[in-house]
Write a protein that holds these residues in place. Structure first.
Motif, PDB file in Angstrom:
ATOM      1  N   ASN A 136       0.823  -1.214   0.000  1.00 33.08           N
ATOM      2  CA  ASN A 136       0.000   0.000   0.000  1.00 33.08           C
ATOM      3  C   ASN A 136       0.860   1.268   0.000  1.00 33.08           C
ATOM      4  O   ASN A 136       2.084   1.221   0.049  1.00 33.08           O
ATOM      5  N   LYS A 137       0.170   2.413  -0.037  1.00 32.34           N
ATOM      6  CA  LYS A 137       0.880   3.685  -0.238  1.00 32.34           C
ATOM      7  C   LYS A 137       1.856   3.998   0.907  1.00 32.34           C
ATOM      8  O   LYS A 137       2.912   4.581   0.677  1.00 32.34           O
ATOM      9  N   HIS A 138       1.505   3.597   2.138  1.00 31.82           N
ATOM     10  CA  HIS A 138       2.387   3.911   3.272  1.00 31.82           C
ATOM     11  C   HIS A 138       3.716   3.141   3.187  1.00 31.82           C
ATOM     12  O   HIS A 138       4.772   3.682   3.488  1.00 31.82           O
ATOM     13  N   THR A 139       3.604   1.875   2.774  1.00 28.11           N
ATOM     14  CA  THR A 139       4.824   1.075   2.611  1.00 28.11           C
ATOM     15  C   THR A 139       5.702   1.696   1.526  1.00 28.11           C
ATOM     16  O   THR A 139       6.914   1.829   1.681  1.00 28.11           O
ATOM     17  N   ILE A 158       5.794   4.822   0.526  1.00 25.75           N
ATOM     18  CA  ILE A 158       6.394   6.087   1.001  1.00 25.75           C
ATOM     19  C   ILE A 158       7.562   5.793   1.948  1.00 25.75           C
ATOM     20  O   ILE A 158       8.652   6.378   1.825  1.00 25.75           O
ATOM     21  N   ALA A 159       7.331   4.854   2.882  1.00 30.41           N
ATOM     22  CA  ALA A 159       8.387   4.541   3.861  1.00 30.41           C
ATOM     23  C   ALA A 159       9.634   4.002   3.177  1.00 30.41           C
ATOM     24  O   ALA A 159      10.754   4.406   3.498  1.00 30.41           O
ATOM     25  N   ILE A 160       9.443   3.099   2.210  1.00 25.98           N
ATOM     26  CA  ILE A 160      10.589   2.517   1.505  1.00 25.98           C
ATOM     27  C   ILE A 160      11.286   3.579   0.653  1.00 25.98           C
ATOM     28  O   ILE A 160      12.507   3.581   0.500  1.00 25.98           O
ATOM     29  N   ALA A 164      13.201   6.027   3.332  1.00 27.77           N
ATOM     30  CA  ALA A 164      14.263   5.415   4.149  1.00 27.77           C
ATOM     31  C   ALA A 164      15.684   5.615   3.588  1.00 27.77           C
ATOM     32  O   ALA A 164      16.582   6.013   4.335  1.00 27.77           O
ATOM     33  N   LEU A 198      17.013   9.061   4.376  1.00 28.88           N
ATOM     34  CA  LEU A 198      17.397   9.212   5.793  1.00 28.88           C
ATOM     35  C   LEU A 198      18.727   8.517   6.051  1.00 28.88           C
ATOM     36  O   LEU A 198      19.585   9.009   6.789  1.00 28.88           O
ATOM     37  N   LEU A 199      18.890   7.354   5.429  1.00 27.98           N
ATOM     38  CA  LEU A 199      20.137   6.592   5.589  1.00 27.98           C
ATOM     39  C   LEU A 199      21.319   7.413   5.071  1.00 27.98           C
ATOM     40  O   LEU A 199      22.336   7.575   5.756  1.00 27.98           O
ATOM     41  N   GLY A 228      21.364  10.651   4.582  1.00 27.25           N
ATOM     42  CA  GLY A 228      21.492  11.835   5.455  1.00 27.25           C
ATOM     43  C   GLY A 228      22.262  11.505   6.710  1.00 27.25           C
ATOM     44  O   GLY A 228      23.118  12.279   7.152  1.00 27.25           O
ATOM     45  N   GLY A 229      21.985  10.329   7.271  1.00 27.94           N
ATOM     46  CA  GLY A 229      22.687   9.879   8.481  1.00 27.94           C
ATOM     47  C   GLY A 229      24.170   9.715   8.241  1.00 27.94           C
ATOM     48  O   GLY A 229      25.001  10.163   9.031  1.00 27.94           O
ATOM     49  N   TYR A 230      24.517   9.083   7.113  1.00 27.20           N
ATOM     50  CA  TYR A 230      25.936   8.865   6.800  1.00 27.20           C
ATOM     51  C   TYR A 230      26.662  10.196   6.592  1.00 27.20           C
ATOM     52  O   TYR A 230      27.775  10.390   7.062  1.00 27.20           O
ATOM     53  N   ALA A 249      25.774  13.211   7.741  1.00 26.01           N
ATOM     54  CA  ALA A 249      25.851  13.917   9.027  1.00 26.01           C
ATOM     55  C   ALA A 249      26.930  13.307   9.917  1.00 26.01           C
ATOM     56  O   ALA A 249      27.688  14.026  10.581  1.00 26.01           O
ATOM     57  N   SER A 250      27.015  11.957   9.928  1.00 26.49           N
ATOM     58  CA  SER A 250      28.044  11.272  10.731  1.00 26.49           C
ATOM     59  C   SER A 250      29.438  11.667  10.269  1.00 26.49           C
ATOM     60  O   SER A 250      30.337  11.890  11.072  1.00 26.49           O
ATOM     61  N   LEU A 268      27.517   6.591  17.304  1.00 26.12           N
ATOM     62  CA  LEU A 268      28.594   7.582  17.428  1.00 26.12           C
ATOM     63  C   LEU A 268      28.746   8.124  18.846  1.00 26.12           C
ATOM     64  O   LEU A 268      29.791   7.989  19.467  1.00 26.12           O
ATOM     65  N   THR A 324       4.399   1.552   8.618  1.00 31.58           N
ATOM     66  CA  THR A 324       3.316   1.093   7.741  1.00 31.58           C
ATOM     67  C   THR A 324       2.155   0.537   8.553  1.00 31.58           C
ATOM     68  O   THR A 324       0.991   0.852   8.298  1.00 31.58           O
ATOM     69  N   GLU A 347      -7.132   2.001   2.071  1.00 28.64           N
ATOM     70  CA  GLU A 347      -7.229   1.672   0.653  1.00 28.64           C
ATOM     71  C   GLU A 347      -8.162   0.513   0.471  1.00 28.64           C
ATOM     72  O   GLU A 347      -8.166  -0.423   1.280  1.00 28.64           O
TER      73      GLU A 347
END
Lengths: 146, 83
Positions: free
Chosen positions: A2-5, A7-9, A12, A15-16, A18-20, A22-23, B31, B68, B82
């Motif tokens: 579904n749409k939430h999965t 968006i999350a995928i 992600a 963010l990963l 961005g994390g690297y 920033a680290s 970290l 999710t 949905e």
């Protein structure tokens, strides 16, 4: 899926990344700060008989007396070295060292040869070695054993 | 309108929780707290090192499914799932 999965995928990996990033910035800022490391003698220290090695991690500093000159040899090409001789009244005499051909060898004319010439003579010494902004320091005794 | 606002507020709350967990496991465990965590071991690896190398990524994947699940529940609660 579904749409939430979806968006999350989709979000992600950003963010990963961005994390690297920033680290990386954080670790780089940490590395820029100057640090002080304490050198420790490897066993007995006898500068007069050329048996005195101070160490911390990969940095090793060997100190020996060569006639009137005290010579140090380091595992890294250092930027500056100062040897201090402390007398029994705790007065400190600094000996700024000069480079001897390569930045791995530094020397200074000192009175250590006279102070350590006889068996059992001992002297309190301090040293500051500077390498790429970091300082390696030690306070130790040199005792002549033979 | 009130229903839409409430849905969006709860959605933001979930996103905020996800971001806090993301920050704690990646920056915090990998970290900032790496030295104290390295006192412990997980599967032979120092825990701080493990979080920096693998643990944070496992957590990120877990967060995808958790987000999710919570969003599906939220959809049902607000009758916008949905078909």
């Amino acid at each position: 899926m579904n749409k939430h999965t979806k968006i999350a995928i989709f979000v992600a990996p950003f963010l990963l990344l961005g994390g690297y990033i920033a680290s990386d910035y954080y670790l780089e800022s940490l590395a820029k700060t100057d640090k002080v490391f304490k050198l420790e003698p490897e066993g007995h220290c006898d500068v007069f008989n050329k048996k005195c090695v101070l160490t911390t991690g990969e940095m090793k500093v060997s100190i020996e007396q060569n006639q009137q000159n005290t010579v140090i040899n380091t595992t890294y090409p250092i930027d500056e070295a100062i040897l201090f001789v402390v007398n029994s009244e705790q007065d400190v005499t600094p000996y700024p060292m000069t480079m001897k051909q390569t930045p791995y060898y530094w020397q200074s004319e000192t009175q250590l040869a006279e102070k350590l010439a006889n068996k059992s003579d001992n002297v309190k010494l301090r040293i500051i070695v500077k390498y790429q902004g970091d300082q390696y320091i030690a306070q130790f005794y040199s005792q002549t054993i033979r | 309108m009130e229903n839409t606002k409430s849905y969006w507020q709860e959605n933001l709350r979930l996103i905020f929780i996800c971001l806090i967990i993301w920050f704690v496991v990646s920056f915090g465990f990998g970290l900032l707290l790496v030295e104290p965590l390295n006192e412990f071991r997980l599967g032979g690896y120092k825990l701080g090192f493990w979080f920096a190398q693998q643990g944070s990524i496992y957590t990120f994947v877990g967060l995808i499914f958790w987000y999710t699940k919570k969003m599906n529940e939220l959809d049902k609660k607000h009758n916008v799932e949905e078909s």
